[in-house]
Design a protein around this motif. Structure first.
Motif: not given
Length: 341
Positions: A266-285
């Protein structure tokens, strides 16, 4: 003496056997079990986590085994019940999440992990994600591959930002966090660290220890390196993401449970976060309907930060050293304290 190597397709039985032969010298009775990971994803097995679903095969292989070395075998209480001679279990990963530690302790089985085996790989991957996110590498690559020449992205409102001169916050300061800090210092970044278990005298000259709220407020990029515990689960939630400066970058190569991913999307969509890099997730795959799949300015990899050949060789070498130390009556490095089991 019977040694079981329960290797997989990353830390292979061949690597483990070669390291054991090099380190032990003397011959030993060697049994092998090949686990399907990573061709088959790991997951919970019985009461343990991040394990290959091979409990029955492990149980069949364990009778008479004095030493077992593995990365992904599910050492559940049921499996340990079959380990009639086991005295040492080496889990060649940072933490033995695939081992029922209480059950091992109750049976007098020493458990050893190999923290730091993937520190270089994970640190390099962290910096790669941070740079790719800050400079919009996935988005610009995709545009160029599609036939677009986006010279308009040179515009002030569209271009990226530099690591040099920026403030980067590291949450967690173990082996990986320390390597990331050294790389960031080489980029001339200011590095803030939040880790309540770090001795200030041992932090090093190139970082500043601070509280979590101060780190979030001051850092234009934040990278997560903490272990996932009941204390750290959900540590970076919606409120803490909101506390970061507008346009900040968020990176997670540690554990998915540290971060509220819907809030990050949501923060990426709103633009509050400018960018992000993720290698791990709360549910995998990663779920097909994850909002991250359509979020802007995010670069993602499928839990590969530690995936280098050097990591596999290092895991085998550290495991063999632990076995040699145990057999010589020395305390192995990485021994999990009884109090933690």
């Amino acid at each position: 003496m019977k040694i079981l190597t329960a290797g997989d397709h990353f830390v292979t039985n061949g690597l483990l056997a070669d390291a054991l032969h090099d380190r032990l010298g003397a011959p030993f009775d060697h049994a092998e079990l090949t686990l399907p990971w990573p061709h088959t994803p790991f997951g919970p097995v019985g009461e343990v986590q991040e394990a290959s679903d091979a409990e029955d095969a492990l149980i069949a292989a364990l009778p008479g085994v004095r030493v077992a070395v593995t990365q992904m075998a599910p050492f559940t209480e049921r499996a340990l019940d079959a380990a009639d001679a086991l005295e040492l279990l080496v889990c060649c990963r940072g933490g033995p999440v695939n081992v029922n530690l209480a059950a091992a302790a109750a049976r007098g089985i020493a458990v050893v992990a190999t923290p730091g085996r993937n520190a270089t790989a994970a640190a390099e991957h962290t910096v790669a994600l941070l740079l790719a996110a800050k400079r919009a590498v996935p988005r610009t690559h995709a545009g160029l591959a599609a036939g677009q020449w986006r010279s308009d992205l040179y515009a002030y409102g569209e271009c990226g930002t530099e690591l040099g001169g920026s403030t980067v916050g590291l949450i967690g300061y173990g082996a990986i966090g320390r390597k990331v800090a050294r790389v960031l210092h080489a980029f001339d970044a200011r590095v803030l660290v939040h880790d309540p278990y770090t001795d200030p005298a041992d932090a090093g000259p190139h970082v500043e220890l601070t509280g979590l709220d101060e780190l979030l407020a001051q850092s234009t990029a934040v990278s997560l390196h903490a272990r996932l515990t009941p204390e750290t689960a959900g540590l970076v939630d919606a409120a803490r993401i909101a506390a970061m400066p507008p346009g900040a970058v968020l990176v997670n190569t540690a554990r998915g449970g540290l971060l509220d991913y819907p809030a990050a999307a949501a923060a990426l969509v709103s633009g509050h976060l400018g960018a992000a890099g993720f290698d791990v997730f709360d549910s995998e795959p990663l779920a097909a309907d994850s909002p991250l799949r359509s979020a802007p300015n995010v670069v993602m990899t499928p839990h590969l930060a530690g995936a280098t050949r050097e990591t596999a060789h290092r895991a085998a070498r550290l495991s063999a050293e632990a076995v040699a130390d145990h057999l010589a009556g020395r305390t192995p490095q990485g021994l999990v304290p009884a109090a933690a089991r």
